[in-house]
Design an enzyme around this catalytic site. Sequence first.
Site, PDB file in Angstrom:
ATOM      1  N   ARG A  77       0.859  -1.187   0.000  1.00  0.00           N
ATOM      2  CA  ARG A  77       0.000   0.000   0.000  1.00  0.00           C
ATOM      3  C   ARG A  77       0.896   1.238   0.000  1.00  0.00           C
ATOM      4  O   ARG A  77       1.670   1.450   0.933  1.00  0.00           O
ATOM      5  CB  ARG A  77      -0.892  -0.015   1.248  1.00  0.00           C
ATOM      6  CG  ARG A  77      -1.727   1.225   1.428  1.00  0.00           C
ATOM      7  CD  ARG A  77      -2.651   1.084   2.638  1.00  0.00           C
ATOM      8  NE  ARG A  77      -3.432   2.296   2.813  1.00  0.00           N
ATOM      9  CZ  ARG A  77      -3.192   3.246   3.715  1.00  0.00           C
ATOM     10  NH1 ARG A  77      -2.188   3.120   4.567  1.00  0.00           N
ATOM     11  NH2 ARG A  77      -3.955   4.314   3.792  1.00  0.00           N
ATOM     12  N   HIS A 120      -2.636  10.946   0.488  1.00  0.00           N
ATOM     13  CA  HIS A 120      -2.137  10.757   1.862  1.00  0.00           C
ATOM     14  C   HIS A 120      -1.541  12.101   2.283  1.00  0.00           C
ATOM     15  O   HIS A 120      -0.349  12.215   2.550  1.00  0.00           O
ATOM     16  CB  HIS A 120      -1.131   9.611   1.903  1.00  0.00           C
ATOM     17  CG  HIS A 120      -0.924   9.009   3.260  1.00  0.00           C
ATOM     18  ND1 HIS A 120      -1.061   7.665   3.526  1.00  0.00           N
ATOM     19  CD2 HIS A 120      -0.586   9.571   4.453  1.00  0.00           C
ATOM     20  CE1 HIS A 120      -0.794   7.427   4.812  1.00  0.00           C
ATOM     21  NE2 HIS A 120      -0.511   8.577   5.399  1.00  0.00           N
ATOM     22  N   GLU A 165      -7.272   8.611   5.878  1.00  0.00           N
ATOM     23  CA  GLU A 165      -7.553   9.314   7.131  1.00  0.00           C
ATOM     24  C   GLU A 165      -8.006  10.766   6.966  1.00  0.00           C
ATOM     25  O   GLU A 165      -7.287  11.699   7.371  1.00  0.00           O
ATOM     26  CB  GLU A 165      -6.320   9.260   8.045  1.00  0.00           C
ATOM     27  CG  GLU A 165      -5.852   7.856   8.362  1.00  0.00           C
ATOM     28  CD  GLU A 165      -4.783   7.815   9.454  1.00  0.00           C
ATOM     29  OE1 GLU A 165      -4.308   8.883   9.868  1.00  0.00           O
ATOM     30  OE2 GLU A 165      -4.447   6.710   9.903  1.00  0.00           O
ATOM     31  N   ASN A 291      -7.567   1.984   9.705  1.00  0.00           N
ATOM     32  CA  ASN A 291      -6.284   2.219  10.379  1.00  0.00           C
ATOM     33  C   ASN A 291      -6.557   2.263  11.870  1.00  0.00           C
ATOM     34  O   ASN A 291      -7.380   3.068  12.335  1.00  0.00           O
ATOM     35  CB  ASN A 291      -5.662   3.552   9.946  1.00  0.00           C
ATOM     36  CG  ASN A 291      -5.183   3.529   8.501  1.00  0.00           C
ATOM     37  OD1 ASN A 291      -5.296   2.506   7.819  1.00  0.00           O
ATOM     38  ND2 ASN A 291      -4.641   4.641   8.043  1.00  0.00           N
ATOM     39  N   TYR A 293      -4.680   2.213  15.717  1.00  0.00           N
ATOM     40  CA  TYR A 293      -3.480   2.258  16.569  1.00  0.00           C
ATOM     41  C   TYR A 293      -3.815   2.031  18.038  1.00  0.00           C
ATOM     42  O   TYR A 293      -3.144   1.287  18.720  1.00  0.00           O
ATOM     43  CB  TYR A 293      -2.724   3.576  16.356  1.00  0.00           C
ATOM     44  CG  TYR A 293      -2.044   3.593  14.997  1.00  0.00           C
ATOM     45  CD1 TYR A 293      -0.799   3.002  14.831  1.00  0.00           C
ATOM     46  CD2 TYR A 293      -2.672   4.120  13.873  1.00  0.00           C
ATOM     47  CE1 TYR A 293      -0.176   2.954  13.587  1.00  0.00           C
ATOM     48  CE2 TYR A 293      -2.060   4.083  12.615  1.00  0.00           C
ATOM     49  CZ  TYR A 293      -0.817   3.498  12.483  1.00  0.00           C
ATOM     50  OH  TYR A 293      -0.214   3.429  11.252  1.00  0.00           O
TER      51      TYR A 293
HETATM   52  C1  FCB Z   1      -1.322   7.380  10.566  1.00  0.00           C
HETATM   53  C2  FCB Z   1      -0.841   7.887   9.217  1.00  0.00           C
HETATM   54  C3  FCB Z   1       0.497   7.350   8.785  1.00  0.00           C
HETATM   55  C4  FCB Z   1       1.452   7.239   9.945  1.00  0.00           C
HETATM   56  C5  FCB Z   1       0.822   6.511  11.101  1.00  0.00           C
HETATM   57  C6  FCB Z   1       1.731   6.326  12.285  1.00  0.00           C
HETATM   58  O1  FCB Z   1      -2.185   8.296  11.111  1.00  0.00           O
HETATM   59  O2  FCB Z   1      -1.779   7.547   8.218  1.00  0.00           O
HETATM   60  O3  FCB Z   1       0.973   8.183   7.756  1.00  0.00           O
HETATM   61  O4  FCB Z   1       1.915   8.472  10.279  1.00  0.00           O
HETATM   62  O5  FCB Z   1      -0.317   7.207  11.524  1.00  0.00           O
END
Ligand code: FCB
Length: 459
Positions: A77, A120, A165, A291, A293
Amino acid sequence: MTESRLPSSFLFGAATAAFQIEGANHEDGRTDSIWDVFCRVDGAVINGDDGSVACDHYHRYPQDVALMKSLGLDAYRFSVSWPRVRPGHGAVNATGVAFYDSLVDELLGAGIDPWLTLYHWDLPQELEDAGGWANRDTAYRFAEYALTVHEALGDRVQRWTTLNEPWCAAFLGYAAGAHAPGRQEPEAAVAAAHHLMLGHGLAVEALRSADPSLQLGITLNLSVIDPLGPGDEDVARLIDGQHNRIFLDPILRGSYPQDVLDDLIHVWPAGLVREGDLATISAPIDFLGVNYYHGEAVSLQPAAPREASEAPTTRPTSTPFVVSDGVFFHSRNLARTAMDWEVQPEGLTRLLTRLHEEYPVPLYVTENGAAYDDVVSEDGAVHDENRIDFLEKHLDAVADAIDQGADVRGYFYWSLLDNFEWAWGYAKRFGIVRVDYDTLERTPKDSALRYAQLIAASR
Ligand code: FCB
């Protein structure tokens, strides 16, 4: 064991983004994006780093593709840089297009499926000068740019993601000012969110009519927002609305959630949503990129002061949640990464099952990963046990979601390479491959080797 739990059809990949790895920012006709300009603002990016060299992927992509092949990745990607392909959103730049042409050929030659993201975060600065995403016109320019890229690569690229995002692009960029273009204007942030989604919908319509066989989607950064305790349910709803549902509902249900409209009433620009916008925004998509985290625990009660972590920028920023007065974000007793983000794999399981139930569409985890303060050992290797643990736990969390019925079809680790981590510059390393920023040498970390084993074992 993780390897036996994921279906054999499951797609394994790694992700990057143009501005974070390419470099060559002033070569071959590319013009400034908002990130080039933001990097020149005093204190905007830690250590005054800029992305002008990054990982030099622009010149080293054959080596990077060979690395991906050695790890056994099914898919890669990456994103296309708008100001490289259409500098200043003017005429098409044949040299810029040629780079992606060669990259795609290299990937296909290595048996790796190219997953292309159109945006992006690197908007041509000229479009920001005209108002950026707060200006409705940018959405139309985005759809034009999408068609430009499709004309060049549509014969070989099947997977197209419109935006990465939009929450970060709109709210970190236009409300918090922590990301480019560094504005702190709540109304502009709301307008940007709507226009990003409009651009997404216009691009989906344009690409779909250019070639109905394409697989089209969008990537959202989604979170699990938990009330800290009894009485905190409404603040959890408020933040969930501004983080998740403000994008999920228009895109997948064709309407803004009423509670979000009510919450944002004082910052909602008059006349923002025009007739037909929501039909465009909710044009059918083939997959949703997720995405993930970490999650958040929110409360009306103040959080105990935490040891201050290193601030990502020296510039004052404000909150990305445009309506969040009186909401406190609490830390829990969880391990943390070098970003100070909590490690919360079970949140990924809950997120994926929630999406499956409330917004059914095929899901791919398009980013998940961890920054750690890696150490190069005397043997030259990086023994990043913490990242291996993170990776394994999150793949297990995906397998748990699939066991519970969620339609999750793939996982992309963020990131293939250590790279330019936005306001943190080069200070945070997310890669499974180490980049030495002096020599630009690449070294697969132990996590890369473990990922390769997991991939091989799942075949
Ligand atoms: C996301 C982004 C990516 C990277 C990660 C850690 O928010 O899409 O570019 O910075 O975090």
